[in-house]
Design a protein around this motif. Structure first.
Motif: not given
Length: 522
Positions: A178, A281, A319, A324
């Protein structure tokens, strides 16, 4: 109240800085991103909007203001903000001050022919201010006893208690993925803005230098902890500084989206919305901004509008694939922010009043759909963290036994408790020997904290919260002999044991699967 104020100030500084750098719409979008999106979390200490009172949260508005001043080449203001911040959180305040000044010195040297003489004097004065703040910290940071060795300090602070903050090899792989994706998104955004604003690219150069300095400090932090033990490199907690990198990244992304929405050519508005949704995200942000960087190649096969809508689909699909949080709060804040921006660009005051009324009505409707249970609290939860409970509302064994101890034991009684029962000292209003969570940030007291854990629960083989779990398991099998040893060393009069733990000490209270035994006078 202090947490609420800190969050509001973070949002205010974000909006002002983004507006100053990239315009009104960028300010509105940046506030929505910072207030509602999480972003990457390397080192598990990069929160921009806090939910609990802490020194790191209270100092954040000052540190962000220092970086804003840095981007605008105002070294004295940056040094003052960072210096004030160091009075609240010394290490982070000094680190941000050092990073800001390093970036400004580097920028001045890179552009030396055009750097005016007065700017060199301002840089020297700002460096002196940060040096003075560091001297104050060093003068105050004197332990009451002998300092721990560097190896012992790093072992206790980094490896045993806080590997999730200090030890890069302990960070989850997902955090690295990430972080890399977010840096790609921020880098693409910065490069795009630099090409579009070559005549006013100094702030972008300084931001790039700040990010480079933070990443260099993170490398120093890794070396200091895992390769060559180095006290200062460890205690500066460099991975905390990624919160500032995340903040700058959101501002850069907001600047790109705002430019595409306001000044984009045919079809680029759809691309702007794709990038905006992609920011939800880190992985989707990295993917959509990376595609944005190579869009000239893509456009040979796909028309611009189709490319924009494809980006939107990608921004939504990632996502969902990650399971998420869809960030409905972000969508709500975003809708309200865009409407506010649209309303306040009207010239007439009557139009602005009408826009406020319209936005308020839309906000209520959106909140009713998105947050059906408690819309007012949900909308403000990222800004104002309210207590989830009070001590009187606590339930469970820890609260039940604590209230009994408060009513039935001497006020000066010392208790031995499970290692994860730190709240017992609050519900019982009695002293306990030690608990795992309440770490002592002082030398040599942290060594005594560690020794108390070993004396009470045995020396664990694991580290971090896994060590706490191991000690909890060990405590279920604690023997009367160890309890007597703890009594002799620390003067306990009572012990809180699990109901199944065998003991010859008299039981004075039993409930909720636990029991309190009287150990006797020390």
């Amino acid at each position: 109240m202090l947490t609420f104020l800190a969050n509001i100030l973070v949002a205010l500084v974000t909006g002002l800085a983004a507006r100053d750098l990239f315009g009104d719409l960028a300010g509105a979008l940046a506030v929505c991103m910072v207030a509602a999106l999480n972003g990457p979390t390397p080192g598990d200490a990069t929160t921009l909007m806090g939910s609990m009172l802490s020194h790191a949260q209270l100092v954040l508005p000052l540190l962000l203001a220092a970086l804003w001043a840095c981007a605008r080449r105002r070294p004295i203001l940056a040094a003052l903000a960072a210096g004030l911040g160091s009075l609240i959180h010394a290490q982070t305040g000094l680190a941000v001050g050092g990073v800001a000044l390093a970036a400004l010195w580097a920028q001045a040297l890179l552009q030396r022919p055009t750097t005016e003489r007065t700017h060199w004097f301002r840089l020297a004065g700002a460096t002196a201010l940060v040096g003075l703040s560091a001297a104050v910290w060093l003068a105050m940071d004197r332990p009451h006893g002998p300092r721990l060795s560097t190896e012992q300090l790093i072992q206790i602070v980094a490896f045993f208690r806080h590997p999730h903050h200090f030890v890069p090899s302990a960070f989850p792989v997902r955090d690295y993925a990430e972080t890399a994706a977010f840096l790609v998104a921020a880098g693409v955004a910065g490069y795009w803005l630099w090409k579009a604003r070559r005549s006013d690219a100094q702030p972008l150069l300084i931001i790039a230098l700040v990010v480079a300095a933070v990443l260099a400090l993170c490398v120093v932090g890794y070396i200091s902890v895992e390769v060559i033990p180095f006290r200062l490199g460890t205690m500066l907690q460099p991975f905390r500084l990624f919160a500032e990198v995340k903040w700058l990244g959101f501002i850069l992304m907001a600047g790109v989206v705002a430019s595409l929405l306001e000044h984009g050519a045919e079809g680029e508005q759809a691309e702007g919305y794709a990038l905006l949704l992609g920011a939800t995200t880190p992985l989707s942000a990295g993917a959509t901004f990376a595609l944005h960087a190579v869009k000239s190649w893509i456009q040979r096969l796909i028309p611009i509008p189709a490319w924009g809508f494809a980006g939107i689909l990608l921004a939504v699909a990632i996502p969902i694939w990650q399971n998420a949080d869809p960030s409905l709060r972000f969508c709500t804040l975003l809708a309200v922010g865009l409407l506010l921006h649209a309303g306040f660009t009207r010239a007439r005051p009557a139009g602005r009043i009408a826009a406020c009324i319209w936005v308020g009505m839309v906000a209520i409707v959106l909140a009713g759909f998105v947050f059906p249970y408690n819309p007012a609290r949900a909308l403000t939860s990222k800004f104002a963290a309210r207590p989830a409970f009070t001590l009187n509302e606590l339930r469970g064994p820890e609260a039940e036994l604590g209230r009994w101890a408060k009513a039935n034991t001497p006020e000066d009684a010392i208790f031995l408790t499970p290692p994860d029962w730190g709240l017992f000292r609050l519900t019982a209003e009695r002293a306990i020997v030690v608990d795992f969570k309440a770490f002592v940030w002082a030398e040599p007291e942290m060594a005594e904290w560690y020794q108390r854990l070993v004396d009470c629960y045995g020396e664990p083989k694991r580290v971090g919260f896994a060590a706490q779990s191991e000690m909890v398991s060990n405590y279920r099998k604690i023997t009367d002999e160890r309890i007597r040893q703890v009594q002799q060393k620390y003067g306990i009069r009572y012990a809180v044991l699990h109901e199944e733990t065998e003991t010859a000490f008299p039981v004075v209270y039993k409930g909720s699967g636990m029991k309190i035994v009287r150990v006797g006078e020390p």
